[in-house]
Scaffold this active site. Structure first.
Site, PDB file in Angstrom:
ATOM      1  N   LYS A  26      15.174  21.736  10.497  1.00 49.60           N
ATOM      2  CA  LYS A  26      16.006  22.568  11.357  1.00 49.60           C
ATOM      3  C   LYS A  26      17.036  23.407  10.594  1.00 49.60           C
ATOM      4  O   LYS A  26      17.442  24.478  11.058  1.00 49.60           O
ATOM      5  CB  LYS A  26      16.720  21.696  12.388  1.00 49.60           C
ATOM      6  CG  LYS A  26      15.814  21.074  13.433  1.00 49.60           C
ATOM      7  CD  LYS A  26      15.284  22.110  14.401  1.00 49.60           C
ATOM      8  CE  LYS A  26      14.571  21.470  15.578  1.00 49.60           C
ATOM      9  NZ  LYS A  26      14.111  22.462  16.563  1.00 49.60           N
ATOM     10  N   SER A  52       7.997  16.485  10.153  1.00 47.27           N
ATOM     11  CA  SER A  52       9.106  17.387  10.457  1.00 47.27           C
ATOM     12  C   SER A  52      10.479  16.750  10.435  1.00 47.27           C
ATOM     13  O   SER A  52      11.482  17.454  10.320  1.00 47.27           O
ATOM     14  CB  SER A  52       8.883  18.025  11.834  1.00 47.27           C
ATOM     15  OG  SER A  52       8.783  17.020  12.831  1.00 47.27           O
TER      16      SER A  52
END
Length: 415
Positions: A54, A308
């Site tokens: 992110k 992720s």
């Protein structure tokens, strides 16, 4: 290869330059356990600053703000990972930031937002859902002029996430055959898929959603973003009720395949990553690897799975184990009516329970005004194929027994 100008691919290249020295070039590791026929590599974004990808999108957006925008500050809503990326980016860039999270955000993620943002960021906890946090962030932006930093629905965020793809190609010294990407709001898939479609169109891109939160699959079927009426929030990093208006056409245009994975399968992969590979993955982080069994991969193909994120609260592992056992058919729940007489439980143990069956839950309510008492019984099997003989013994028993099936109202209420 001649590089043809392409708006998104060029934006990804510019984002990579901005992120140099800020975002870590995360490892690309060959995984022996997953490489049964194809050669499977894990892109370890769980080792990124903030333990997720992110930061890439948040920093790329904030780094492009003008002097007036920087002075007005930045604000975002987050379930945890995006807030950490925004917090770190604000501190690095000297921008005053504000992160809104719902009260359901684990303490571990709240503490990391504060640690990464330092004095530059204010954490605001309020509301029970992400939507309430997002509404509060939007209200703050409207009142103060602060820039909203979307988690996925902005081209600057998407371009930042797309730098993962450029990094993979550089690390392999060439494009892989297949890239498997977890999908929530679609920002990561839009960036990775869009970049690869522009620069390496031969690459097969697969997006993976949790079965209980397949908002991109629903959007592609409808031809536009739609709001899911129900949402399983277990895979919290990918549990998005509606995909982005910006990310959706980019995903549709890049030709990515979409598939879904059951939440229980995700839990099984989380446990395999932890117990076999020594990797702590959050549910969304395990999505891509969990889908490999469902993909028809050519023998010897070079496959990259994006891991992720690794922000998993240790207190969740009990639920992870539970969901995995149920998904693999090793744990079952039953409602059993026992007669109010001595020896009833002993007969159940002797006549119904198999030699390798283990009672892991027994909740009994004795009712003095009835001839029977109900019990919720959880049974763990040694092997999946042990269920059929167990159920046959139950049907042959004089006891009244009901299987509490996963997904039913009774299952959600009792377990």
């Amino acid at each position: 290869m001649e590089v043809v100008p392409h708006p998104l691919a060029d934006a990804v290249g510019a984002a990579a330059a901005r992120l140099e020295g800020v975002a870590l070039p995360t490892p690309l590791q060959l995984n022996e356990r997953l490489s049964t026929t194809a050669q499977v590599w894990l892109k370890r974004e769980d080792l990124q600053v903030g333990r997720s990808y992110k930061l890439r999108g948040a920093y790329n957006l904030l780094a492009q703000l003008g002097a007036q925008e920087r002075a007005a500050g930045a604000v975002c809503a987050s379930a945890g990972n995006h807030g950490q990326g925004v917090a770190y980016a604000c501190r690095r860039l000297g921008i005053r930031g504000r992160v809104h999270v719902p009260s359901t955000t684990p303490r571990q993620k709240r503490e990391r937002i504060i640690a990464l943002g330092g004095d530059a960021v204010e954490l605001v906890v309020g509301g029970d859902t992400y939507d309430e946090a997002a509404a509060a962030a939007a209200e703050h932006a409207a009142r103060t002029g602060a820039t909203v930093v979307p988690a996925f629905d902005d081209l600057r965020t998407i371009a930042g996430q797309g730098t993962v793809a450029a990094e993979i190609v550089a690390q392999l010294d060439g494009a892989p055959d297949v890239v498997v990407v977890p999908v929530g709001g679609g920002g990561l898939l839009a960036g990775v898929g869009g970049y690869l479609a522009a620069r390496y169109p031969q690459v097969r891109v697969v997006g993976v959603e949790p079965a209980g939160a397949a908002s991109m699959t629903a959007a592609l079927a409808a031809g536009e973003p739609v709001t899911l009426p129900e949402l399983d929030t277990f895979v919290d990093g990918a549990a998005v009720r509606r995909v982005g208006d910006v990310s959706f056409p980019l995903v549709r245009g890049c030709g990515a395949e979409l598939t879904t994975v059951a939440e229980g399968r995700v839990c099984t992969e989380m446990l395999d990553l932890y117990q076999v590979d020594g990797i702590i993955a959050e549910p969304a982080g395990a999505l891509a690897a969990a889908a490999l069994d469902e993909l028809d991969l050519p023998p010897g193909a070079t496959v990259v799975c994006l891991l992720s994120g690794g922000n998993n609260d240790v207190s969740r592992y009990a639920e992870v184990v539970e969901r995995s056992l149920v998904h693999r058919g090793l744990k079952h729940y039953f409602l059993v009516e026992f007669p109010q007489e001595p020896g009833a439980l002993r007969r159940f143990l002797d006549e119904v329970l198999g030699q390798d069956d283990d009672i892991v839950l027994f909740e009994y309510v004795k009712r003095d005004n009835r001839e029977t008492g109900a019990a919720l019984v959880g049974i763990e099997l040694a092997h999946r194929d042990g269920y059929e003989p167990l159920w046959k013994r139950m049907e042959a028993s004089p006891l009244k027994i009901q299987h509490v099936a996963p997904g039913t109202t009774a299952y959600r209420f009792l377990v």
